[in-house]
Scaffold this active site. Structure first.
Site, mmCIF file in Angstrom:
data_model
loop_
_atom_site.group_PDB
_atom_site.id
_atom_site.type_symbol
_atom_site.label_atom_id
_atom_site.label_comp_id
_atom_site.label_asym_id
_atom_site.label_seq_id
_atom_site.Cartn_x
_atom_site.Cartn_y
_atom_site.Cartn_z
ATOM 1 N N HIS A 92 37.433 41.088 34.345
ATOM 2 C CA HIS A 92 38.620 41.666 34.980
ATOM 3 C C HIS A 92 39.300 40.535 35.752
ATOM 4 O O HIS A 92 39.082 40.370 36.952
ATOM 5 C CB HIS A 92 38.218 42.809 35.911
ATOM 6 C CG HIS A 92 37.809 44.037 35.169
ATOM 7 N ND1 HIS A 92 38.720 44.955 34.702
ATOM 8 C CD2 HIS A 92 36.598 44.461 34.772
ATOM 9 C CE1 HIS A 92 38.077 45.925 34.061
ATOM 10 N NE2 HIS A 92 36.792 45.646 34.081
ATOM 11 N N GLU A 139 42.101 40.277 36.784
ATOM 12 C CA GLU A 139 43.008 40.747 37.835
ATOM 13 C C GLU A 139 42.328 40.807 39.206
ATOM 14 O O GLU A 139 43.011 40.834 40.228
ATOM 15 C CB GLU A 139 43.583 42.125 37.456
ATOM 16 C CG GLU A 139 42.626 43.318 37.517
ATOM 17 C CD GLU A 139 41.782 43.501 36.249
ATOM 18 O OE1 GLU A 139 41.639 42.532 35.474
ATOM 19 O OE2 GLU A 139 41.245 44.614 36.048
ATOM 20 N N CYS A 199 38.995 43.242 29.617
ATOM 21 C CA CYS A 199 37.788 44.044 29.435
ATOM 22 C C CYS A 199 37.872 44.903 28.169
ATOM 23 O O CYS A 199 37.666 44.399 27.079
ATOM 24 C CB CYS A 199 37.487 44.852 30.699
ATOM 25 S SG CYS A 199 35.733 45.228 30.809
HETATM 26 N N1 GLN Z 1 34.206 50.579 28.152
HETATM 27 C C1 GLN Z 1 33.937 49.173 28.048
HETATM 28 C C2 GLN Z 1 32.499 48.846 28.452
HETATM 29 O O1 GLN Z 1 31.863 49.620 29.128
HETATM 30 C C3 GLN Z 1 34.905 48.378 28.874
HETATM 31 C C4 GLN Z 1 34.745 48.561 30.348
HETATM 32 C C5 GLN Z 1 35.968 48.193 31.125
HETATM 33 O O2 GLN Z 1 37.051 48.043 30.575
HETATM 34 N N2 GLN Z 1 35.827 48.091 32.424
HETATM 35 O O3 GLN Z 1 31.994 47.817 28.114
#
Ligand code: GLN
Length: 588
Positions: free
Chosen positions: A546, A548, A417
């Site tokens: 994600h 994970e 992410c």
């Molecule tokens: N801050 C980034 C976004 O909002 C990544 C979000 C995250 O890592 N869950 O796109």
């Protein structure tokens, strides 16, 4: 109460009866079984792990199970909670942002859950208040009992109907005695009355203290809390005692006596190495037989299914025990209490390590401390790096230095992410010559907003909120590392939780610079997985998702497998390089 009496007295609010039990259509009282787990003495006992292990051993027997966590807080979901206070926010395939325990259930049960499996006080109260405005309780003052408790019971029964489960596992969040969960406890007390004998099994997870100065186990806090639960009308069928060491017979006898629970149903649940050992521990102790007895489900057991499931699981456990090749993965993370904030990542590394015979050590790296000139020192002894998800400014420049270092030094990398977005920024700045590249999340007026919010895409997605949440399909580019990791699959499904993404205007430049976008949304220009060619770097992969969240013990996430495999190779090569005569140990 008999089912017929109950059905005669349910549904609408009226002045004729004190009973108020709204019930979903097609619900048959007494047909679904419920196991309710209460936590006493203190939080942090691993109630979710315990409940999910119980659900697993029942599922192994061929019974279908549906877990639900009843969470006392007033938030409607966990989306706005700080993970450093409350543990990671787990995202379900349908986009529900929930407590990390739901991740434990999904992994343990190898089953995708939905928003019906997560219920907060915020959801219950909103529903009650909305219903009140619609005139749903006309003529009556809306009370905690029976109206609010009625909605709780309705939610549990709704889950029973929608899931078709044989057994619903209800985990009451918090600890007995908390103000917030008292009405949940009252609701399950009413439920057991309404559903009739052999329908509900009440299980208490308690804690036996062992103060080092005494060197012996003491049962008083557990006794007092059992007494308190008794005062709320709950008489447990089973008591499981958490403790550091095996709980002594003397302590179990005391608890049995004070709570009127047979000795055979008071179990020790002492610490063990991995959460995945707990199902066997419960089985060995005989909790499964006890639950079946209380719920009169002995005849429903499929012995052959049980044998197969146990064999599969014990294969995982033996691989876990045997996994011995040490490998160290660094994770950039801030603050302490990291274990809960990155629970799924830690689990995913364990799944991948187990499959590959590796014992994964985790080193936490405070990215705020990393700079271009000290990166080499920060990475000594580390064989692979994960930059996980995150929000905001802190540590971002340090993460860019981390990624530059691992990219240039061919250290295996997995970005998750934010770790994907930051890899794009690093590459744009240091390889594609886009000085000042950044994300508009932290630098709205930067020269090259390679990561940005794209409202028109949000419109296409048709999402109300401004987060892209939940499971989405990812189209895999053939002949890429991603495609190889997923055995040539053309489409994979991953879970997302982000607001920003790669601005499509920069894709061509990034690709011209050598970056490969190997995973993309199926119908929009949303980049979901990136990698570098393997002749440039042995394993540099990152995903907007994600990954994970969907790794399971018996089916580890392929990107984590790729990282750990590459880290093992890197650690072997590093060991050889530092040994006298690299060729002597077989490396070239
Ligand atoms: N801050 C980034 C976004 O909002 C990544 C979000 C995250 O890592 N869950 O796109």
């Amino acid at each position: 109460m008999h089912a017929d009496d109950l059905l005669a007295s349910v549904s609408d609010v009226s002045d004729e009866t004190e009973f108020y039990t709204p019930m979903p259509a097609n619900y048959k009282p007494g047909q679904t079984k419920y196991v309710v787990v209460f936590g006493t003495v203190m939080s942090g006992l691993g109630k979710g792990i315990f409940s999910s292990s119980m659900a697993k051993i029942m599922k192994d027997k061929g019974l279908s199970v549906a877990p639900v966590k009843l969470e006392g807080y007033l938030n409607r979901d966990s989306g706005t909670l700080n993970p450093y206070r409350h543990g990671e926010v787990f995202v379900l395939d349908d986009g529900m942002e929930c407590d990390m325990d739901l991740g434990t259930y999904e992994r343990m049960l190898n089953q995708n859950l939905t928003r019906l499996n997560f219920c907060t006080s915020g959801q219950i109260f909103s529903q009650v208040l909305e219903k009140e405005r619609r005139g749903g309780y006309l003529g009556r003052d809306v009370q905690m009992i029976p109206h609010v408790t009625g909605e709780v019971k309705n939610r549990l029964r709704e889950l029973a109907v929608q899931s078709g489960a044989d057994v619903v596992f209800v985990e009451i969040g918090g600890t007995v005695g908390d103000y917030e969960n008292a009405y949940f406890i009252e609701a399950v007390r009413e439920l057991s009355y309404e559903e009739g004998p052999n329908s509900c099994c009440f299980v208490v997870l308690t804690y036996v203290v062992e103060p080092p100065t005494l060197g012996e186990q003491k049962s008083k806090p557990a006794q007092l809390n059992l007494q308190r639960l008794g005062g709320m009308g709950i008489h447990p069928h089973i008591i499981a005692c958490r403790a550091h060491n095996r709980v002594t017979r003397k302590v179990r006898e005391k608890l049995a006596l004070y709570a009127n629970v047979p000795m055979a149903s008071v179990f020790s649940m002492h610490d063990c190495d991995s959460v995945y050992l707990i199902p066997d521990m419960l089985r060995d102790a005989g909790i499964d037989a006890d639950v079946l007895r209380v719920l009169a489900l002995e005849d429903a057991v499929d012995a052959e299914a049980d044998r197969q499931a146990r064999e599969e699981w014990s294969g995982y456990i033996s691989s876990f025990r045997e996994a011995s090749t040490p490998v160290t993965i660094g994770i950039t993370g801030k603050y302490t209490s990291l274990r809960d904030s990155y629970a799924s990542i830690i689990q995913s590394l364990e799944h991948a390590g187990t499959q590959l015979g590796a014992r994964v050590n985790i080193e936490w790296i405070d990215s705020a401390e990393v700079r271009d000139d000290n990166a080499a020192d920060c990475f000594r002894g580390i064989h692979g790096i994960i930059v996980p998800g995150g929000f905001g400014t802190r540590g971002v420049e340090g993460k860019i230095s981390c990624i530059k270092h691992v990219r240039e030094n061919r250290i295996p990398y997995l970005g998750l992410c934010y770790g994907f977005q930051i890899a794009v920024i690093e590459y744009a700045r240091n390889v594609c010559g886009l000085g000042g590249a950044n994300t508009t999340e932290i630098a709205a007026a930067c020269d090259h907003p390679v990561i940005d919010i794209l409202p028109e895409q949000k419109k296409i997605e048709g999402l109300g909120g401004n987060m892209r949440l939940g499971g989405h399909d990812v189209a895999v580019t053939p002949n890429t590392m991603l495609s190889r990791l997923y055995d040539g699959a053309e489409k994979i499904r991953l879970r997302f939780r982000h607001r920003y993404e790669v601005d499509p205007r920069y894709i061509e430049q990034l690709e011209a610079g050598g970056m490969i976008f190997s995973g993309r949304a199926c119908h929009q220009p949303i980049m979901q997985v990136l990698e570098l060619p393997t002749d440039v770097h042995p394993c540099f992969i990152a995903t907007q998702a994600h990954a994970e969240l969907t790794s399971r013990p018996l089916s580890p996430d392929p990107m984590f497998l790729g990282l750990v495999r590459a880290a093992l190779a890197y650690s072997g090569a590093a060991a050889c390089a530092s040994a006298d005569g690299a060729t002597a140990c077989g490396c070239s």
